[in-house]
Write a protein that holds these residues in place. Sequence first.
Motif, PDB file in Angstrom:
ATOM      1  N   PHE A 116      60.524 -57.709   4.275  1.00 37.99           N
ATOM      2  CA  PHE A 116      60.813 -57.525   5.698  1.00 37.99           C
ATOM      3  C   PHE A 116      60.044 -56.306   6.193  1.00 37.99           C
ATOM      4  CE2 PHE A 116      63.895 -55.436   3.045  1.00 37.99           C
ATOM      5  CZ  PHE A 116      63.975 -54.153   3.565  1.00 37.99           C
ATOM      6  N   ALA A 117      59.763 -56.324   7.480  1.00 41.18           N
ATOM      7  CA  ALA A 117      59.013 -55.216   8.071  1.00 41.18           C
ATOM      8  C   ALA A 117      59.983 -54.201   8.668  1.00 41.18           C
ATOM      9  CB  ALA A 117      58.070 -55.735   9.147  1.00 41.18           C
ATOM     10  N   VAL A 118      59.567 -52.963   8.593  1.00 42.21           N
ATOM     11  CA  VAL A 118      60.392 -51.871   9.097  1.00 42.21           C
ATOM     12  C   VAL A 118      59.529 -51.012  10.001  1.00 42.21           C
ATOM     13  CG1 VAL A 118      61.610 -49.763   8.417  1.00 42.21           C
ATOM     14  CG2 VAL A 118      61.857 -51.845   7.049  1.00 42.21           C
ATOM     15  N   GLU A 119      60.102 -50.619  11.106  1.00 42.01           N
ATOM     16  CA  GLU A 119      59.389 -49.704  11.994  1.00 42.01           C
ATOM     17  C   GLU A 119      59.711 -48.275  11.540  1.00 42.01           C
ATOM     18  OE1 GLU A 119      59.523 -48.471  16.667  1.00 42.01           O
ATOM     19  OE2 GLU A 119      60.406 -50.392  16.067  1.00 42.01           O
ATOM     20  N   CYS A 120      58.670 -47.514  11.250  1.00 37.49           N
ATOM     21  CA  CYS A 120      58.861 -46.171  10.700  1.00 37.49           C
ATOM     22  C   CYS A 120      58.816 -45.128  11.812  1.00 37.49           C
ATOM     23  CB  CYS A 120      57.740 -45.825   9.723  1.00 37.49           C
ATOM     24  SG  CYS A 120      57.475 -47.042   8.445  1.00 37.49           S
ATOM     25  N   PRO A 121      59.447 -44.010  11.591  1.00 36.68           N
ATOM     26  CA  PRO A 121      59.372 -42.934  12.596  1.00 36.68           C
ATOM     27  C   PRO A 121      58.019 -42.223  12.570  1.00 36.68           C
ATOM     28  CG  PRO A 121      60.756 -42.279  10.748  1.00 36.68           C
ATOM     29  CD  PRO A 121      60.385 -43.709  10.500  1.00 36.68           C
ATOM     30  N   ILE A 122      57.275 -42.329  11.477  1.00 38.41           N
ATOM     31  CA  ILE A 122      55.941 -41.711  11.389  1.00 38.41           C
ATOM     32  C   ILE A 122      54.982 -42.781  10.891  1.00 38.41           C
ATOM     33  CG2 ILE A 122      56.883 -39.396  10.947  1.00 38.41           C
ATOM     34  CD1 ILE A 122      56.154 -39.860   7.963  1.00 38.41           C
ATOM     35  N   ALA A 123      53.731 -42.430  10.819  1.00 40.78           N
ATOM     36  CA  ALA A 123      52.747 -43.425  10.396  1.00 40.78           C
ATOM     37  C   ALA A 123      53.097 -43.935   8.997  1.00 40.78           C
ATOM     38  CB  ALA A 123      51.348 -42.815  10.378  1.00 40.78           C
ATOM     39  N   PRO A 124      53.031 -45.250   8.791  1.00 39.96           N
ATOM     40  CA  PRO A 124      53.365 -45.817   7.480  1.00 39.96           C
ATOM     41  C   PRO A 124      52.510 -45.231   6.352  1.00 39.96           C
ATOM     42  CG  PRO A 124      53.225 -47.557   9.119  1.00 39.96           C
ATOM     43  CD  PRO A 124      52.795 -46.302   9.801  1.00 39.96           C
ATOM     44  N   SER A 125      51.275 -44.914   6.642  1.00 37.60           N
ATOM     45  CA  SER A 125      50.440 -44.345   5.570  1.00 37.60           C
ATOM     46  C   SER A 125      51.010 -43.001   5.124  1.00 37.60           C
ATOM     47  CB  SER A 125      48.993 -44.197   6.034  1.00 37.60           C
ATOM     48  OG  SER A 125      48.949 -43.392   7.188  1.00 37.60           O
ATOM     49  N   ASP A 126      51.562 -42.255   6.070  1.00 43.27           N
ATOM     50  CA  ASP A 126      52.188 -40.984   5.688  1.00 43.27           C
ATOM     51  C   ASP A 126      53.481 -41.229   4.907  1.00 43.27           C
ATOM     52  OD1 ASP A 126      50.237 -39.346   6.759  1.00 43.27           O
ATOM     53  OD2 ASP A 126      51.129 -39.444   8.764  1.00 43.27           O
ATOM     54  N   VAL A 127      54.198 -42.254   5.295  1.00 44.37           N
ATOM     55  CA  VAL A 127      55.405 -42.605   4.542  1.00 44.37           C
ATOM     56  C   VAL A 127      55.035 -42.875   3.088  1.00 44.37           C
ATOM     57  CG1 VAL A 127      57.218 -44.340   4.242  1.00 44.37           C
ATOM     58  CG2 VAL A 127      56.602 -43.548   6.550  1.00 44.37           C
ATOM     59  N   ASN A 128      54.002 -43.681   2.915  1.00 44.90           N
ATOM     60  CA  ASN A 128      53.602 -44.020   1.549  1.00 44.90           C
ATOM     61  C   ASN A 128      53.163 -42.787   0.759  1.00 44.90           C
ATOM     62  OD1 ASN A 128      54.187 -46.731   1.435  1.00 44.90           O
ATOM     63  ND2 ASN A 128      52.208 -47.359   2.295  1.00 44.90           N
ATOM     64  N   ARG A 129      52.494 -41.876   1.437  1.00 43.58           N
ATOM     65  CA  ARG A 129      52.035 -40.681   0.738  1.00 43.58           C
ATOM     66  C   ARG A 129      53.228 -39.826   0.301  1.00 43.58           C
ATOM     67  NH1 ARG A 129      48.876 -38.989   4.319  1.00 43.58           N
ATOM     68  NH2 ARG A 129      50.038 -37.069   4.682  1.00 43.58           N
ATOM     69  N   LEU A 130      54.182 -39.724   1.195  1.00 42.98           N
ATOM     70  CA  LEU A 130      55.364 -38.941   0.838  1.00 42.98           C
ATOM     71  C   LEU A 130      56.137 -39.607  -0.291  1.00 42.98           C
ATOM     72  CD1 LEU A 130      56.342 -38.020   4.483  1.00 42.98           C
ATOM     73  CD2 LEU A 130      55.590 -36.415   2.703  1.00 42.98           C
ATOM     74  N   LEU A 131      56.216 -40.923  -0.249  1.00 46.25           N
ATOM     75  CA  LEU A 131      56.911 -41.630  -1.329  1.00 46.25           C
ATOM     76  C   LEU A 131      56.172 -41.445  -2.651  1.00 46.25           C
ATOM     77  CD1 LEU A 131      57.937 -44.982   0.437  1.00 46.25           C
ATOM     78  CD2 LEU A 131      59.422 -43.048  -0.175  1.00 46.25           C
ATOM     79  N   ALA A 132      54.850 -41.513  -2.592  1.00 55.80           N
ATOM     80  CA  ALA A 132      54.061 -41.329  -3.814  1.00 55.80           C
ATOM     81  C   ALA A 132      54.394 -39.982  -4.442  1.00 55.80           C
ATOM     82  CB  ALA A 132      52.568 -41.436  -3.516  1.00 55.80           C
ATOM     83  N   GLY A 133      54.585 -38.989  -3.588  1.00 57.26           N
ATOM     84  CA  GLY A 133      54.932 -37.667  -4.080  1.00 57.26           C
ATOM     85  C   GLY A 133      56.280 -37.653  -4.803  1.00 57.26           C
ATOM     86  N   ARG A 134      57.104 -38.633  -4.500  1.00 57.87           N
ATOM     87  CA  ARG A 134      58.395 -38.735  -5.195  1.00 57.87           C
ATOM     88  C   ARG A 134      58.368 -39.827  -6.258  1.00 57.87           C
ATOM     89  NH1 ARG A 134      63.225 -37.533  -0.981  1.00 57.87           N
ATOM     90  NH2 ARG A 134      64.362 -37.918  -2.920  1.00 57.87           N
TER      91      ARG A 134
END
Lengths: 512, 512, 467, 467
Positions: free
Chosen positions: D404-422
Amino acid sequence: MSEGVVPNASVADMHDRRLLMDRSVSGRRAIEMPAADVPLAEMPNDDLLRDADDLQLPEMSQLDVIRYFTLLSRLNFSIDTNFYPLGSCTMKYNPKLNDQVASLGGFANIHPLQTDDSVQGALEVMFELQEWLGEATALPGVGLAPLAGAQGEYAGLLIARAALEMRGESHRKVALIPDSAHGTNPASAAMAGMDVVTIKTDEFGNVDVEDLRAKADENACVFMLTIPSTLGLFEPNIIEINNIIHDAGGLVYADGANLNALLGLVKLGDLGVDICHSNLHKTFSTPHGGGGPGAGPVMVTEELASFLPEPVVVKSDGDVPSPARRERARVRAQQYHLTRPDNSIGKINGFHGSFSILVRAYTYMQSLGGDGLRAVSENALINANYIQARLRDRFDLAVDRLCMHETVLSGKRQADRGVPALSIAKRLLDYGIHAPTMYFPLIVPEALMVEPTETESKETLDRFVAVMQAIDDEIDSDPDSVNHAPHTLPNTRLDEATAARRPVLRWQAETD
Amino acid sequence: MSEGVVPNASVADMHDRRLLMDRSVSGRRAIEMPAADVPLAEMPNDDLLRDADDLQLPEMSQLDVIRYFTLLSRLNFSIDTNFYPLGSCTMKYNPKLNDQVASLGGFANIHPLQTDDSVQGALEVMFELQEWLGEATALPGVGLAPLAGAQGEYAGLLIARAALEMRGESHRKVALIPDSAHGTNPASAAMAGMDVVTIKTDEFGNVDVEDLRAKADENACVFMLTIPSTLGLFEPNIIEINNIIHDAGGLVYADGANLNALLGLVKLGDLGVDICHSNLHKTFSTPHGGGGPGAGPVMVTEELASFLPEPVVVKSDGDVPSPARRERARVRAQQYHLTRPDNSIGKINGFHGSFSILVRAYTYMQSLGGDGLRAVSENALINANYIQARLRDRFDLAVDRLCMHETVLSGKRQADRGVPALSIAKRLLDYGIHAPTMYFPLIVPEALMVEPTETESKETLDRFVAVMQAIDDEIDSDPDSVNHAPHTLPNTRLDEATAARRPVLRWQAETD
Amino acid sequence: MTSNADSPHPFIPNTPSERAQMLATIGVDDFDALITDIPEQHRNSSLQLPNAASELEVATRMQALAALNQDAGTRPSFLGAGAYRHFIPSTVGAILQRGEFVTSYTPYQPEAAQGVLQSGFEFQSAVAQIFGMEVANAGMYDGPTAFAEAGLMAARVSRRNRILILDTADKRLFEVAEAYARYQQVEIEAISRESVLNGDVPDDAACIAFQSPNFLGRIEDVQALTDAAHAAGALSVMHTYPTALGMFKSPGEFDVDIATGEGQPLGVPLTFGGAYVGLFTAKQRFIRQLPGRIIGRTSDTLGRTGYTLTLQTREQHIRRERATSNICTSTQLIGLMVAVYCATMGPSGLRKVAELSYHKAHYLANAIDALPGWNVIRESDPPSPSQGQIQRGGPSPDTFFNEFAVECPIAPSDVNRLLAGRGIIGGLDVSDVVPYGILLCVTEMNSRQDIDRLVDALSGIGNGGVA
Amino acid sequence: MTSNADSPHPFIPNTPSERAQMLATIGVDDFDALITDIPEQHRNSSLQLPNAASELEVATRMQALAALNQDAGTRPSFLGAGAYRHFIPSTVGAILQRGEFVTSYTPYQPEAAQGVLQSGFEFQSAVAQIFGMEVANAGMYDGPTAFAEAGLMAARVSRRNRILILDTADKRLFEVAEAYARYQQVEIEAISRESVLNGDVPDDAACIAFQSPNFLGRIEDVQALTDAAHAAGALSVMHTYPTALGMFKSPGEFDVDIATGEGQPLGVPLTFGGAYVGLFTAKQRFIRQLPGRIIGRTSDTLGRTGYTLTLQTREQHIRRERATSNICTSTQLIGLMVAVYCATMGPSGLRKVAELSYHKAHYLANAIDALPGWNVIRESDPPSPSQGQIQRGGPSPDTFFNEFAVECPIAPSDVNRLLAGRGIIGGLDVSDVVPYGILLCVTEMNSRQDIDRLVDALSGIGNGGVA
Ligand SMILES: Cc1ncc(COP(=O)(O)O)c(C=O)c1O
Ligand SMILES: Cc1ncc(COP(=O)(O)O)c(C=O)c1O
């Protein structure tokens, strides 16, 4: 005799051939799945849901699954168990290291849509493989996307058309193809919307240059040359031929399926070839898997590189600091990227090519290195010529010349004595040797195309020669037995006509 | 006929049986090793160095190594390819998951002398396996060191002797062993310096209690009871028997090789057993590997635990902070340790036992859980009794009782008709079924000991029954053929007498 | 979720209805009728074990446990002392995966087990070759048990009862030999090299048993020890590290009577100490005293070559309490790994492994020698005798293969802890044998870079920066 | 070190003396005599490649390269979008290791290839069953090429030349279809669901081709789409995610004409996108128009059942430029993995995988819905039509399987980068399709704990703490 009891059967025949569904017992399971560890969601509308009974898959115990497929495996010839001199197929040793490397978690468990910075190792493999294939062919633009040789051909032909279109020559739609070519060449040309014009082969097995010259006109898009040809011959007039095509304004496409003959001996790009593909599952020793997966990278000249299919891996100049790097000090600087070339013909498959096959080919090339790859081709040639030299007194040659990596014998003399090439091929199976490619190339009567490859030893070749001689003797002593071969395999000859006339393509509940 | 050419041979016979050295060609290699990346050191004194020519090992290409051993593998029966009802051997399905787990780098690549804190995962496996085996047998002291059943026996007998010595009864040197026992029992007893006194089996297959009572005197060290016995029978007088031994001041040793019959049905410790071993390569489904490796953990009562062989894994109370932990925050608190029990009988092998086998057994036990293990034994019993019920009209039973996990048939009626048990066993091979254990236990004439195990399906059992019936029919119709079986395997019957009389135990240069 | 309560387990095919059918055929009403022989009060006592777990759950848990271990496959290691991290060619794993080998039983039916038998015969041939000995058996449990059984066999052959073990051997070898001999009317005693070479061998000695390379990695004077044994009417029993035989003379060349070894270095992963395979070789004339299984060549009724277990009358299943050993299930599959390893490595490969290990170990030793505070133990250190007593022509006691002891400036256990902090698996703490001693091992698997990393780490410790 | 310069490579058995012997038999003086046809000026141009490396070196390097990748086997991942991380039972790997399968060629000699053929027949049977379709071929290169060839086949069957693809499909499907159709006198066009359901289907449409679950994970109204296609005289072509068919109705139940799918989720590792296998099924009456290889059942001269490649006259090696496809080497071995997977999972296993994926995905969606700043896209989002236009009885456009698609509060690429950090592999950035959109996928491989970790990580982002 009680059911299911077959005494005095050979070991290979012993087990029954029933399909999984015939062995299925309701309620059995070969696996247990975990229970849900989350609260269950509301189920969708009933209209959408499949009936539990609708899914008829086998219900087996785990042992019976293993036993079934293990036994099936033993019904098969393979490189690991048999000499497999199947012409045009380069059935050589598939190093076990390559399979082990491909199954490393860092390769097997990466998702194709991960960010570039999280898959630098994979991209490095692809980048270096591009470089090395470019070097081996002197065609520096390399696209790894094609999933097999035929897809490599199709990609190459799309590139040719796109390049000519960009030159404003979209009317060029003719593919000139020698009569000895593999079926994928005309099939790929047709898919690329081309008209196939056949070029004759002369009595020496070469391209009939005059025929080519006559047909290479202003509509010529590509000439598709298999090199060495499917007759196992290197085209001596190749430079002249390529000039004819270029002079006519067309491009030269080389079918590199037979690259195993050329490594370190000559580079296709040096000869004027513009585009070629290579079957990694042949020359670069990735296993054939009973019919794939393969990989058929396409190589092109510098000028054509911008048309390559997506994606191509590029290396960033120097040490571009990536955002990821700033965040996580331990990550290597991002160096490799997946890109879409400027004039790309686009995507020809879902992701980035047969990565697991690319890894194997890259591993293989490292194991051999430059000198080793040359030794591959040298010994492939020696082995083929050795067989040819030893069998020429018994079997006609398609063309009486030294060959490259394979030799095409003709079973004419044997056919005259009542045994066609097909029977010779089937009889070889009784001796534990896989049949050569038969009746191909189409222009050779009773063709038996023998490609030993460099990984077979002299003893193996000598035994093959002895067996071929023995069969030739049997044709005099007991032709009937040869004509009914094979006698020792899980099945005697199969009725292919009925199979096609009344196709049964899946398990059916009816017993037969 | 040319050399090396065998037409019309069956697939299994097709390839030649020459040994590696007969195939070796000087100069060939199957592997390349790296060049030295360090400056070369001075070589030792020449007197110490081996002549390059002295080391005669095969020189093969890599393909030929793979092909040779692959073909050898195909000459063999195995669980993955055949029903294998070999009594006393518990040849059941070996789950593939277990092999895959054992090959994980974190298990396969750890050195036995690493510090405890660097191998906590391995120690946890061993600790839990100790706990679980203790629970399955109600004998809570568990030593995982023994490398096979026989070593488990030996360890158990050393424990018995040490315990009795500590009681000041080192004169007790008699091992009482039923006549139906497996050969390792008396052999292990002899190694432990004991005198073997044989106990008779009565007509019902039970221990002759009076014989036992008479022989269990002040010299009795242990009574070694196989439970269920090698007749596949549970000893109904076990409590009485154990009391007799205990009253006589001896210890009861149970040979747990047949534990596959008891899981969840009864625990040996509850019956008064003091010591037992278990063959993980039987009950706990680790593969037999053509003759090992196995693992034969020894289980003892609480009182005897201090005598266990080294090492035993203990769990430290609570969360003892280790120095390593202080240094490296990410390391788990050290919890498990390898220890030497206070009165340990010492080391019976180099390191900590067959770790790769222990991992498999632990994985297996997780997959089954408590209920699953009970289902194992239930179905092992049902399968054996089913075969017994279906064959009892054709074959005599060693003892006419319900059996546990295996049934011992007697081929007396067949022998009277001219076909010994040996031939029935060999004839089964022609039908793709492995022979039962023959002529064991020694007290049953023409014994055929059939253990189907729980992993075989009813169809497989039905086919076995049908084949046994068919062979029984063949004994009337064609006894000669049965007596010369097998006919379809890579070899007909082998001359074992000559093998022993003129032993050839390694490759020799002479051709024969 | 559909419940699977009534479905059989993946490892058990019988469905509830099949069970019912089968019980009916057996003629009983329910399963309980099959177990009436089990005393009622103890019947059906439930197993307090976790519930069955799915394959996904089990795999996940086992991966997590594996990940808790510091894997010597992914970091430099300098541990040896009986288990060695050598290169394992891809062929070994490929063949080891064949279910036909993995899931077959001991080859008691030779016609149905030619694969196991012929490959076992290859194992015997390769082991005998490497050891330069006349015969090898099909394998023992592991190296130390092979050594222990060699001592017992020497006692049987010589009809003497003192097994003398040179005190330079690994104490694990002593311990296992002691456990095997405990009640067998033989004595296990340590003896010094000095005593043996001086001829102080008691005349009831069954054998002089020694390890070479010895526990500290040094090459013993096999010729002198063997001569001394023979002079006393005793057998010479040698335990060795087979990789060393890729470059060092074989026991056979020195007329050793029984030679054993740990097969693990020949293609078997470390696996926390097992399963391994013991190598057992001897002179031909002792074959009827060998422990363990032996595969012999013979022919079938059609005259074709085949292989079979042979000389079985030595074994427990026939001779019972008079068997040469109680061994039954042994280590065939590990022997197969060795056979494939030897076929793959060939003579040049095995030699190269030995030479690489030798050169790299010497490179490390030289580098450590140059470190202040660190001292490679080269001579006259306990338990070696002083150099003066070594016979002419014999090796200097400083000749080592790929292991050597080093005297550390701080406790070896602290050294190892500091190395662990730098991602290096250190050496074996041998301070019980050599004060402040650590035993370091180098093989072809240690790259120069790894070795330099170790040296760098040690140099930091040597400077007294940490203690 | 002994030099191996003259020894052959491990992959090449001929020794120098054998080469010389063979050249003499051939009747030439040296190797060069064999290649005189190659133009002299280009002959022997040397390969500028690294030197041959030993197995140990190659293995070490490849392990290092593998370790540079972030392995979705050892950390939570929420990427899907055409390649799915599903559980692979141990049986698949065990069978895949059989050299007889791995190293055989396409089964052109059926008598010597019954293993490949019978297992391929099992593949066809299982795929046809799962899809509820009458026939399946032996496999295509991958899912998207199967879909592309389905469109071309629809054009051949219908003799029409407009391939209409619903715009909710993955753009990769469009792109590949476009590359396959480029010069084939057919048009590839996108069409909206709205148009199809309103009956706005051009009468020269060869097919309505759609993906369900679609790119954003939602279940399309297959019945309505198929009915609309049929009403316009076009074929219904469906591309699906076969795991979904463990719980959702099959294309066959909706009278779909050709159904394709990506076989990867059925037992094949992610492997950076390949090798995979395309699933291709159709109605029986189209079999002579199928692309690719087909295995059929037949009997031998003794009347015994056997299997063979069949209907080969469709194929390039016989029909050449008039073949139904140029495909030759395909994906047999990956098909074998699928066959073993299906045999192992059985009906209950496949259903459970689907259900687990469904429930876990919904658990995540519900948790995200509860996060301030995050918004699971449920309805009336592009490119879905508005709810009002959905026909009765059809699914709500909100029904999704496991993506499913989710609308993020920030750019999805930034979301992925932050997740990668975790240590989390995030979702697919679909902001080109859905503003601020990320596509998340959940399978049975995502434990509740992993999902909770993701939610926790997202909640940190949602709070505006980072951007
Ligand atoms: C000469 C030639 N060209 C092209 C091909 C097609 O390659 P692929 O089967 O990988 O599509 C082959 C393979 O059979 C071939 O032999
Ligand atoms: C009853 C019994 N006891 C003991 C053993 C010996 O076990 P192992 O072969 O593991 O040494 C066996 C195995 O053959 C056995 O069947």
